[in-house]
Structures are given as structure tokens and as C-alpha cells.
Write an enzyme that holds these catalytic residues in place. Structure first.
Site, PDB file in Angstrom:
ATOM      1  N   CYS A   1       1.544  14.159  -3.033  1.00 35.94           N
ATOM      2  CA  CYS A   1       0.792  14.017  -4.277  1.00 35.94           C
ATOM      3  C   CYS A   1       1.646  14.417  -5.473  1.00 35.94           C
ATOM      4  O   CYS A   1       2.228  15.506  -5.487  1.00 35.94           O
ATOM      5  CB  CYS A   1      -0.466  14.874  -4.226  1.00 35.94           C
ATOM      6  SG  CYS A   1      -1.491  14.727  -5.712  1.00 35.94           S
TER       7      CYS A   1
ATOM      8  N   ASN B   1       2.669   3.947   4.735  1.00 36.90           N
ATOM      9  CA  ASN B   1       1.627   3.946   3.710  1.00 36.90           C
ATOM     10  C   ASN B   1       2.252   3.442   2.413  1.00 36.90           C
ATOM     11  O   ASN B   1       3.434   3.607   2.176  1.00 36.90           O
ATOM     12  CB  ASN B   1       1.086   5.378   3.544  1.00 36.90           C
ATOM     13  CG  ASN B   1       0.165   5.532   2.336  1.00 36.90           C
ATOM     14  OD1 ASN B   1       0.383   6.385   1.484  1.00 36.90           O
ATOM     15  ND2 ASN B   1      -0.871   4.731   2.264  1.00 36.90           N
ATOM     16  N   GLY B   2       1.416   2.809   1.590  1.00 34.15           N
ATOM     17  CA  GLY B   2       1.887   2.349   0.290  1.00 34.15           C
ATOM     18  C   GLY B   2       1.842   0.838   0.170  1.00 34.15           C
ATOM     19  O   GLY B   2       2.632   0.152   0.817  1.00 34.15           O
TER      20      GLY B   2
END
Length: 334
Positions: free
Chosen positions: A102, A213-214
Site C-alpha cells: 500500500c 496482481n495488478g
């Protein structure tokens, strides 16, 4: 609740819905579980100080139907993370995940999230402390680097260190995070994706269970990554905005299950008893229905569905009759 065997959890992680702040709360996860019986679900990030120092144990509440479900923690103090992980395991979560991805300012000021990519030894210490505190699996979600780091140098070193600490499953967001100059929203879109690096890491670390991911938008894309040898795919915003499109066929296509596909209408019907219990416990309709806005995305009348829920679900005393009205208006407009 008996903790799933590690092999069972690894199988579930073939597809997962990413932890997303303000989105993947327990109401969202309940809907997602109706659509898919096997996809691995994640909480929003919960900070270890909130649990350990703040006593915010209400953040750990979830419905038993959500299993398999993982708790994502944010923090950088090994002792405090171990305590938070223990609270999560005691609450019944199947997995504890450490956020190393994050990029928000608030997260940076606490020295956790993506900034931890600069401190792999600390991450390893955190993983080791958490693993010593709980019996459930401890996993990591990370970026491919931050700021001026060179991902092809950073990621192998990072994986080597956390693997040595006992981490066996990692989800890699295939973008760098820019801690200065880009907002958290821009960090989800602007840095270029490097899928090939993640695939290369699977070849370099065959013993690790690696998920990508992404930017993954669909089951077609997820299947393509799995076919190339990755162990799992984590889908983010498209899983939230178009939940039926992403999750309804996941059990059949990703897991080979014979479970019957749940239609959007059937999903609404299945949510009604849950919503009624939530309201009876003092909750508000919109706390649940805000996660249902995209259920009919791309279908005739979907705009009316969204419009009715957006306008009326937050009104004082609103109940499940709003869902009936939204469905009726949608069908009229179709």
C-alpha cells in the site's frame, strides 16, 4: 472452525479478490461468497496498532460462510504484528497476510505498506514473528519495488529473505509504487505493469506459491496467467465493480467445480436474509447495497438498478423493499 489444510488454502488461492480499502468489508465478502464458493477472499487492510493498542476487535468480525477468508494486516513491528496475527487466528481467519504494497501517505508515516520493500530484513523478521505466534499460514503481498529501486534486483532479494523466514506464499502486484509524486489512486494505474518479472520469479523460486496482481480484468486473463505456470491470480477493482462477471463462473473455470452458476437475480435473493439480519442488528441498508451496485453491470437496465440503490438505500428506515423496487425499475428499463 477448523483451519483448512495448507494444500487446500493454496488451491483456493488460484483465484482471490484483493484486499481493497473501503471496499472488501464483510458485507462485500458475503456477496462475493454467494457468487463463488471457492475464491479466496481478503479483508480490507487492518493495522496492527488498531487491534493491539486500539482494541478494535470489531474489525475482525466476519460471517462463517466467508471461508476461505484471509486477514490482511498492516504494520512493521514484529512483536505487535505477532499479537495482531494471534488475534486474527483466534477470530477464525484461515490466513494472515502482511501488506507490503500500500502506497498511501498514512501507511508510509507508519513505516509499513509499500515502504517495506526497502526493508526486506524487517519484513522477514515480521514474518518469522507472526509464524511463531499462529498456526495458520502467514503470507505477504508486495510490489515489485518502490521509487528508484530496480525491480529485477529488489524482488529476488526480497523473496529470498522472506522465504528464508518461512513465507511460502506471496502475491506480487506487478507495479512499482512511487511514494512521492503519485497518489494512491495513481499508483494503481500509472506505473507500468511488468508481468514478465512475476513469471520470471516463479521460474526462479519454484518452491514458492506465487500469485500475480495488478490490472487483471477478467477470468480469461486469469486463466492465461495460470496456464503459463503461476500458482494464483488476484483480481482487484474489476472483481468489485463487475462481481458477477468475474466470480460467477470462477468455480467452474478456475477450480473445475460442478457448482451451479448463481445468476445476479439469485444473488440478490440470497442477500435479502443477510440484509434483514444486518438491519435488525442496527445496521443500515446502504452499508450492504453499496457493494451490490455492479451486480448487473453491462446488462439491460443496470443503470436503473444502480440509480435506485444509490438514491434510496441510504434513507432513514430503508429496507429490502428498495431492492424490489430497483429490480422492478431495471426490468422496466430493459
Amino acid at each position: 472452525m477448523t483451519t483448512p489444510e495448507k494444500s487446500t488454502l493454496h488451491a483456493a488461492a488460484r483465484l482471490s479478490v484483493a484486499p481493497m480499502m473501503d471496499w472488501t468489508d464483510r458485507h462485500c465478502r458475503y456477496l462475493h461468497r454467494i457468487l463463488s464458493g471457492q475464491t479466496l477472499l481478503y479483508t480490507e487492510m487492518v493495522t496492527s496498532p488498531a487491534l493491539v493498542r486500539g482494541g478494535a476487535l470489531h474489525l475482525l468480525k466476519f460471517d462463517p460462510s466467508e471461508h476461505p477468508v484471509a486477514l490482511q494486516l498492516g504494520g512493521s513491528d514484529p512483536v505487535e504484528l505477532a499479537q495482531a496475527a494471534k488475534l486474527g487466528a483466534e477470530a477464525g481467519y484461515d490466513e494472515i497476510n502482511l501488506n507490503c504494497g500500500c502506497p498511501s501517505d498514512r501507511v508510509q508515516s507508519g513505516t509499513f505498506g509499500a515502504v517495506l520493500m526497502k526493508h526486506p530484513e524487517l519484513v522477514a523478521d515480521c514474518v518469522a514473528a507472526m509464524r511463531a505466534a499462529v498456526d495458520v499460514e502467514v503470507t505477504v503481498k508486495c510490489r515489485i519495488g518502490v521509487d528508484e529501486q530496480e525491480p529485477r534486483e529488489v524482488v529476488p532479494d526480497f523473496l529470498e529473505k522472506i522465504a528464508a523466514a518461512g513465507c511460502e506464499r506471496v502475491t506480487i502486484h506487478a507495479r512499482k509504487a512511487w511514494l512521492q509524486g503519485l497518489s494512491p489512486k495513481e499508483n494503481r494505474d500509472v506505473p507500468p505493469l511488468d508481468y514478465e518479472l512475476v513469471h520470471a520469479m516463479k521460474a526462479a523460486f519454484p518452491q514458492l506459491h506465487l500469485s500475480i496482481n495488478g490490472g487483471v480484468q477478467s477470468l480469461d486473463e486469469a486463466e492465461a496467467h495460470l496456464a503459463r505456470g503461476l500458482d494464483g491470480v488476484m483480481i482487484g477493482r474489476s472483481g468489485y465493480h463487475t462481481p458477477w462477471d468475474v466470480l460467477a463462473e470462477a468455480d467452474a473455470r478456475i477450480y473445475g467445480s460442478a457448482r451451479e452458476t448463481v445468476s445476479p437475480d439469485a444473488a440478490v435473493a440470497a442477500m435479502v436474509p443477510y440484509i434483514e439480519r444486518h438491519i435488525a442488528d442496527g445496521g443500515r441498508l446502504h452499508q450492504v447495497t453499496r457493494h451490490m451496485l455492479g451486480l448487473f453491470a453491462g446488462r439491460p437496465g443496470a443503470r436503473k438498478w444502480r440509480q435506485v440503490l444509490s438514491e434510496k438505500a441510504s434513507r432513514e428506515g430503508a429496507g429490502t423493499e428498495v431492492l424490489d423496487e430497483a429490480l422492478g425499475r431495471m426490468r422496466e428499463a430493459a
